[in-house]
Design a protein around this motif. Structure first.
Motif, PDB file in Angstrom:
ATOM      1  N   ARG A  51     -45.228 -71.934 -28.091  1.00 48.06           N
ATOM      2  CA  ARG A  51     -44.729 -71.529 -29.604  1.00 48.06           C
ATOM      3  C   ARG A  51     -43.102 -71.772 -29.413  1.00 48.06           C
ATOM      4  NH1 ARG A  51     -44.239 -64.980 -30.667  1.00 48.06           N
ATOM      5  NH2 ARG A  51     -42.833 -64.617 -32.359  1.00 48.06           N
ATOM      6  N   GLU A  94     -48.355 -70.718 -24.734  1.00 47.40           N
ATOM      7  CA  GLU A  94     -49.027 -71.520 -26.686  1.00 47.40           C
ATOM      8  C   GLU A  94     -48.289 -72.581 -27.380  1.00 47.40           C
ATOM      9  OE1 GLU A  94     -52.121 -70.096 -28.227  1.00 47.40           O
ATOM     10  OE2 GLU A  94     -52.321 -69.399 -25.983  1.00 47.40           O
ATOM     11  N   ILE A  99     -49.617 -80.434 -25.533  1.00 42.55           N
ATOM     12  CA  ILE A  99     -48.189 -80.115 -25.843  1.00 42.55           C
ATOM     13  C   ILE A  99     -47.074 -80.258 -24.618  1.00 42.55           C
ATOM     14  CG2 ILE A  99     -47.757 -77.716 -26.234  1.00 42.55           C
ATOM     15  CD1 ILE A  99     -46.424 -77.963 -28.739  1.00 42.55           C
ATOM     16  N   GLU A 121     -50.808 -88.487 -23.766  1.00 41.76           N
ATOM     17  CA  GLU A 121     -51.498 -88.248 -25.445  1.00 41.76           C
ATOM     18  C   GLU A 121     -51.075 -89.281 -25.905  1.00 41.76           C
ATOM     19  OE1 GLU A 121     -53.983 -85.984 -26.246  1.00 41.76           O
ATOM     20  OE2 GLU A 121     -53.265 -85.023 -24.443  1.00 41.76           O
ATOM     21  N   HIS A 131     -47.143 -80.375 -33.535  1.00 45.72           N
ATOM     22  CA  HIS A 131     -49.231 -80.413 -34.062  1.00 45.72           C
ATOM     23  C   HIS A 131     -49.779 -80.462 -32.919  1.00 45.72           C
ATOM     24  CE1 HIS A 131     -47.944 -84.776 -32.706  1.00 45.72           C
ATOM     25  NE2 HIS A 131     -49.118 -85.203 -32.916  1.00 45.72           N
ATOM     26  N   MET A 132     -49.634 -80.826 -31.532  1.00 46.42           N
ATOM     27  CA  MET A 132     -50.027 -80.993 -30.646  1.00 46.42           C
ATOM     28  C   MET A 132     -50.791 -79.142 -30.458  1.00 46.42           C
ATOM     29  SD  MET A 132     -48.239 -83.249 -27.952  1.00 46.42           S
ATOM     30  CE  MET A 132     -48.376 -85.800 -28.013  1.00 46.42           C
ATOM     31  N   ASP A 133     -51.931 -79.395 -29.097  1.00 48.02           N
ATOM     32  CA  ASP A 133     -52.789 -78.057 -29.167  1.00 48.02           C
ATOM     33  C   ASP A 133     -51.577 -77.635 -28.052  1.00 48.02           C
ATOM     34  OD1 ASP A 133     -53.683 -79.558 -26.949  1.00 48.02           O
ATOM     35  OD2 ASP A 133     -55.693 -79.945 -28.148  1.00 48.02           O
ATOM     36  N   ARG A 134     -52.172 -76.677 -27.695  1.00 50.07           N
ATOM     37  CA  ARG A 134     -52.158 -75.661 -26.530  1.00 50.07           C
ATOM     38  C   ARG A 134     -51.453 -76.019 -24.766  1.00 50.07           C
ATOM     39  NH1 ARG A 134     -55.139 -72.384 -23.700  1.00 50.07           N
ATOM     40  NH2 ARG A 134     -53.173 -71.056 -23.409  1.00 50.07           N
ATOM     41  N   ARG A 135     -53.028 -77.414 -25.776  1.00 55.23           N
ATOM     42  CA  ARG A 135     -53.007 -77.939 -23.951  1.00 55.23           C
ATOM     43  C   ARG A 135     -52.143 -79.133 -23.474  1.00 55.23           C
ATOM     44  NH1 ARG A 135     -57.334 -75.416 -25.258  1.00 55.23           N
ATOM     45  NH2 ARG A 135     -58.037 -77.072 -26.379  1.00 55.23           N
ATOM     46  N   ARG A 159     -42.603 -75.516 -29.832  1.00 53.75           N
ATOM     47  CA  ARG A 159     -42.996 -75.629 -31.387  1.00 53.75           C
ATOM     48  C   ARG A 159     -41.734 -75.866 -32.348  1.00 53.75           C
ATOM     49  NH1 ARG A 159     -47.910 -74.653 -29.833  1.00 53.75           N
ATOM     50  NH2 ARG A 159     -49.342 -75.751 -29.752  1.00 53.75           N
TER      51      ARG A 159
END
Length: 491
Positions: A424, A422, A441, A447, A435-439, A427
């Motif tokens: 965690r 995730e 990051i 990106e 701010h990135m999503d779980r995939r 972050r």
């Protein structure tokens, strides 16, 4: 001037506690006036000065110890200088007839202790040493041929088959009153402020102070919290850096604020007869610590010399200043490595799973000599000790005992996806990508809107292939040996 009254000296080193302290307990049995001393020795031959984070910890640990000793009716004497000289001076000042300490296992430390013990015998002083900081002393666990073990599993099997470690001894309620110099004046002490152990200009210790409670009380609080929570799921929790799944006892054990005997038997009390396999896994981690000390005992230059001499021919590459700085500062472009290195800088500690990934990146993806990493960790870890730090670095590099195989190269992307799915942990320590999503990051360079976070300093595939080729060249150069292909696993 009256002759000094006979007294005892307890010389504390990596055993900054009252609980289960055999040297201190023996002093209580003697009942003579007592001097408790800690010596900041940065001058004796071969003694390695503490790194910055450890100096911060030492300041606060000694502060806590002084308070505990005062409550028990004693006092902590602080002296700085070569231990041999300081002990001689203090014995003369206090009329000491007994000199007590708990044993150390590094080469320079053992030589120093042996010299002091010989001097004491020549001068009518009874010097006695005790087992306090290892469950199994190195010379008690040997192979069938009488040598040290080189592989952990049979070593730990031999340890556990040798019998249950002794039970811990409770802290004395009171201690003999401090000895007096010349029967009149208490032995003089330095102040901690004079030692300048704390960082200034800048003071980078804010994160350490927010994370840790150095001292014996902090150690016991940490153990209690572990036993009431993470210990029950340690087997899986220890691999997840985004949760509190480990004991975090390592700095307390490093400074001897809690004894391994106390930890061992508290585990037994909370989990009778190994009610959960997770407890056995944690015991084996205590065993790895013991194994590292056995390695250092047999190889005093473990921090500077390859355990496996064939690695003297290994073709390490000197990283550029930019590459080394990126690794140290947590700006390699690989989030798991960078989160770990930032956690290290902020808190003086890094999750063990991440330590392996960060170390592998330095020695294999950057092909930097493991000694560069060992020196950086020595300066920045609050739990850096003379055995575990070099032994673990050599394990990752492949140059050590029971080492990670040469083809094991931790892929930081695979590792973070598996153990921090995730994001965690990422972050928490890398706000630029929080701010990135779980995939996304785990691979932010893919990106388009990433700002403030660097691109990768090296490519994983290219650097892995370079590392494999270099390791295979070392194996091919061994007399009578051809280089095997070997799987390119990435952890």
């Amino acid at each position: 001037m009256a002759s000094p009254v006979a007294s005892s000296i307890v010389w504390l080193r990596d055993d900054l506690r009252l609980d289960d302290n055999p040297a201190l307990s023996h002093a209580v049995e003697l009942g003579l006036p007592l001097t408790v001393v800690y010596i900041l020795d940065e001058e004796s031959p071969g003694i390695r000065p503490l790194g910055g984070a450890a100096r911060w910890w030492l300041h606060h640990s000694l502060t806590a110890l002084a308070g505990a000793l005062a409550e028990a009716g004693s006092a902590l004497i602080l002296r700085r200088g070569p231990a041999s000289r300081v002990i001689r001076d203090l014995a003369a000042e206090t009329g000491a007839k007994h000199l007590l300490w708990n044993r150390r296992y590094g080469g320079p430390e053992r030589s120093l202790d042996a010299d002091i013990k010989a001097w004491a015998a020549e001068n009518g002083i009874e010097a006695a040493s005790f087992q306090a900081n290892l469950l199994f002393e190195p010379w008690t666990i040997t192979t069938g041929s009488g040598g040290p073990y080189k592989v952990f599993t049979p070593y730990w099997r031999a340890c556990t088959a040798s019998g249950e470690p002794r039970p811990p001894v409770d802290a004395p309620a009171t201690l003999p009153s401090p000895a007096a110099a010349g029967s009149k004046n208490p032995a003089g002490s330095d102040t901690l402020a004079e030692w300048s152990l704390l960082p200034v200009l800048p003071d980078w210790s804010g994160g350490l102070a927010a994370t840790w409670e150095p001292g014996e009380a902090g150690a016991h609080n940490r153990l209690e919290d572990f036993l009431d929570g993470p210990a029950q799921e340690y087997g899986t929790g220890r691999d997840i850096p985004g949760v509190e799944g480990t004991s975090r006892l390592s700095p307390h054990l490093r400074f001897g604020e809690i004894s391994p005997f106390r930890v061992w038997h508290e585990l037994r009390r909370h989990f009778p007869r190994e009610a959960t396999p997770d407890v056995g896994i944690f015991r084996s981690e205590l065993g790895w610590r013991e194994f590292c000390w056995q390695l250092l005992y047999a190889n005093p230059r473990l921090a500077t010399r390859n355990y496996r001499p064939d690695f003297d021919r290994f073709e390490w590459q000197q990283p550029t200043a930019a590459e080394l700085g990126a690794w140290q500062q947590g700006r390699t472009g690989y989030p798991l490595v960078d989160a770990g290195m930032r956690q290290l800088w902020q808190t003086g500690w890094m999750h063990n799973r991440v330590r392996m990934a960060a170390a592998s990146f330095l020695v294999k993806n950057l092909l930097a000599d493991w000694r560069l990493g060992e020196a950086w960790f020595w300066d920045t870890l609050v739990d850096a000790d003379a055995a575990s730090n070099p032994a673990n670095w050599q394990w990752v590099a492949g140059s050590g005992a029971d080492a990670s195989p040469y083809f094991r190269i931790f892929n930081p992307v695979t590792q973070s996806k598996k153990f921090d799915a995730e994001g965690r942990y990422l972050r928490e320590f890398i706000p630029e990508i929080a701010h990135m999503d779980r995939r996304a990051i785990h691979e932010p360079w893919k990106e388009p809107d990433v700002q403030g976070y660097p691109a990768p300093v090296v490519g994983l595939r290219e650097s892995r292939e370079r590392a494999l080729a270099t390791y295979q060249k070392l194996r091919a150069d061994e007399p009578g040996r051809e280089a095997p292909g070997g799987p390119e696993i990435s952890g």
